[in-house]
Design a protein around this motif. Structure first.
Motif, mmCIF file in Angstrom:
data_model
loop_
_atom_site.group_PDB
_atom_site.id
_atom_site.type_symbol
_atom_site.label_atom_id
_atom_site.label_comp_id
_atom_site.label_asym_id
_atom_site.label_seq_id
_atom_site.Cartn_x
_atom_site.Cartn_y
_atom_site.Cartn_z
ATOM 1 N N LYS A 1 -16.791 38.525 41.217
ATOM 2 C CA LYS A 1 -15.579 38.446 42.036
ATOM 3 C C LYS A 1 -14.581 37.571 41.274
ATOM 4 C CE LYS A 1 -17.930 39.112 46.473
ATOM 5 N NZ LYS A 1 -18.194 38.541 47.828
ATOM 6 N N PHE A 2 -14.033 38.156 40.229
ATOM 7 C CA PHE A 2 -13.272 37.380 39.259
ATOM 8 C C PHE A 2 -11.931 36.876 39.801
ATOM 9 C CE2 PHE A 2 -15.889 40.395 36.741
ATOM 10 C CZ PHE A 2 -16.733 39.455 36.168
ATOM 11 N N GLU A 3 -11.301 37.630 40.682
ATOM 12 C CA GLU A 3 -10.004 37.205 41.204
ATOM 13 C C GLU A 3 -10.136 35.896 41.978
ATOM 14 O OE1 GLU A 3 -6.350 38.882 44.025
ATOM 15 O OE2 GLU A 3 -7.965 40.228 43.398
ATOM 16 N N THR A 4 -11.135 35.834 42.864
ATOM 17 C CA THR A 4 -11.365 34.606 43.635
ATOM 18 C C THR A 4 -11.764 33.464 42.714
ATOM 19 O OG1 THR A 4 -12.060 35.839 45.594
ATOM 20 C CG2 THR A 4 -12.771 33.545 45.451
ATOM 21 N N ALA A 5 -12.671 33.753 41.789
ATOM 22 C CA ALA A 5 -13.151 32.719 40.866
ATOM 23 C C ALA A 5 -12.009 32.143 40.042
ATOM 24 C CB ALA A 5 -14.219 33.302 39.947
ATOM 25 N N GLU A 6 -11.183 32.999 39.483
ATOM 26 C CA GLU A 6 -10.132 32.527 38.588
ATOM 27 C C GLU A 6 -9.017 31.807 39.339
ATOM 28 O OE1 GLU A 6 -9.050 35.785 36.037
ATOM 29 O OE2 GLU A 6 -11.113 36.013 35.314
ATOM 30 N N ARG A 7 -8.775 32.201 40.573
ATOM 31 C CA ARG A 7 -7.788 31.471 41.378
ATOM 32 C C ARG A 7 -8.230 30.024 41.564
ATOM 33 N NH1 ARG A 7 -8.167 30.662 46.584
ATOM 34 N NH2 ARG A 7 -9.573 32.437 46.899
ATOM 35 N N LEU A 8 -9.500 29.829 41.869
ATOM 36 C CA LEU A 8 -10.039 28.481 42.056
ATOM 37 C C LEU A 8 -10.064 27.700 40.739
ATOM 38 C CD1 LEU A 8 -13.015 29.483 44.370
ATOM 39 C CD2 LEU A 8 -11.071 28.055 45.056
ATOM 40 N N LEU A 9 -10.466 28.364 39.665
ATOM 41 C CA LEU A 9 -10.580 27.692 38.369
ATOM 42 C C LEU A 9 -9.217 27.300 37.806
ATOM 43 C CD1 LEU A 9 -13.365 29.941 36.803
ATOM 44 C CD2 LEU A 9 -13.610 27.559 37.528
ATOM 45 N N ILE A 10 -8.235 28.156 37.970
ATOM 46 C CA ILE A 10 -6.887 27.834 37.487
ATOM 47 C C ILE A 10 -6.332 26.629 38.238
ATOM 48 C CG2 ILE A 10 -4.497 28.653 37.428
ATOM 49 C CD1 ILE A 10 -5.649 31.461 36.815
ATOM 50 N N SER A 11 -6.571 26.607 39.552
ATOM 51 C CA SER A 11 -6.111 25.468 40.354
ATOM 52 C C SER A 11 -6.748 24.171 39.864
ATOM 53 C CB SER A 11 -6.458 25.706 41.828
ATOM 54 O OG SER A 11 -6.109 24.583 42.613
ATOM 55 N N LEU A 12 -8.050 24.203 39.600
ATOM 56 C CA LEU A 12 -8.753 23.011 39.114
ATOM 57 C C LEU A 12 -8.278 22.610 37.716
ATOM 58 C CD1 LEU A 12 -12.414 23.781 40.242
ATOM 59 C CD2 LEU A 12 -11.023 21.840 41.002
ATOM 60 N N SER A 13 -8.028 23.598 36.868
ATOM 61 C CA SER A 13 -7.621 23.303 35.490
ATOM 62 C C SER A 13 -6.256 22.631 35.420
ATOM 63 C CB SER A 13 -7.600 24.593 34.658
ATOM 64 O OG SER A 13 -6.535 25.443 35.053
#
Length: 244
Positions: free
Chosen positions: A180-192
């Protein structure tokens, strides 16, 4: 089968036989079951190697090396008394050289995969009073790789604590595992973009998310932004070398 048969197999597959030799070869396939079985096994192995290498130039180089090595090491010796002793030695040398070439070519031309780099330890989430039961559910599900259940628990926890970087990160990892890459990347970008302890980890997993999707260019660009003091810097450099 003797060594000359395997050279014959390779020459046939490469189209190096004359028409007369080709006709004789195909005639033998029809009347010699053992010869036919050995040829089919050799052909399947050759096809497998071509597929695994995934690179026409690398595959051709590998087969040419195999052919040359076979001719070099499988020549008949003139001294009859030493045939058995030297034949064993030649097989050992040839097998070793072919194996080394195969490993080298495969390592140089195969693409890295997510599973080789996505290594994480069991997690132990911080206890937060009334959320204890749900935290334990998320923790146990993640540690047993039940990522669907972990995602549900993390999602519920974030409804009560949406800015918690620890929950965001492990929920993101669970979603990468679930594709579920869209959800994962939204969270990871926010953290980064933040300043939490998970900032650099988020960048690393953002790169791995793209790696899992075989978006190698995007993964490479993200990897290059990981700072030297990051825990995953050395692994990032190793992956960069494989992707460049």
């Amino acid at each position: 089968m003797n060594e000359q048969d395997y050279i014959l197999f390779e020459n046939y597959l490469l189209g190096d036989l004359s028409e007369t030799e080709k006709s004789a070869f195909e005639a033998r396939l029809k009347v010699d079951p053992k010869f036919k079985d050995s040829f089919n096994t050799y052909k399947e192995l050759s096809s497998f190697l071509e597929h695994k290498l995934g690179n026409e130039e690398a595959s051709t180089a590998f087969q040419n090396n195999l052919k040359n090595i076979s001719k070099t090491y499988f020549e008949k010796l003139d001294a009859p008394k030493k045939v058995v002793r030297f034949k064993i030695w030649k097989y050992a040398v040839a097998a070793s050289v072919v194996l080394l070439i195969g490993i080298t070519v495969f390592n140089n031309f195969s693409s890295p995969v997510y599973e080789d780099f996505a290594n994480y330890n069991s997690i132990s989430l911080t206890v937060r009073g009334e959320q204890d039961a749900l935290l334990k559910t998320a923790e146990n599900a993640f540690n047993t790789k039940d990522f669907a259940k972990a995602e549900e628990a993390f999602k519920s926890l974030m409804l009560m604590d949406k800015d918690n970087a620890e929950l965001q990160f492990y929920r993101a990892v669970a979603n990468v595992e679930l594709n579920k890459f869209e959800t994962a990347e939204r969270l990871l970008i926010s953290l980064s973009k933040g300043q939490s302890a998970y900032k650099n980890k988020a960048i690393w997993y953002l790169a791995l998310s793209h790696l899992k999707q075989k978006d190698y260019d995007a993964s490479l660009e993200i990897l290059k932004t990981i700072p030297e003091d990051a825990d995953d810097y050395d692994k990032a450099q190793k992956l960069i070398k494989k992707l460049e």
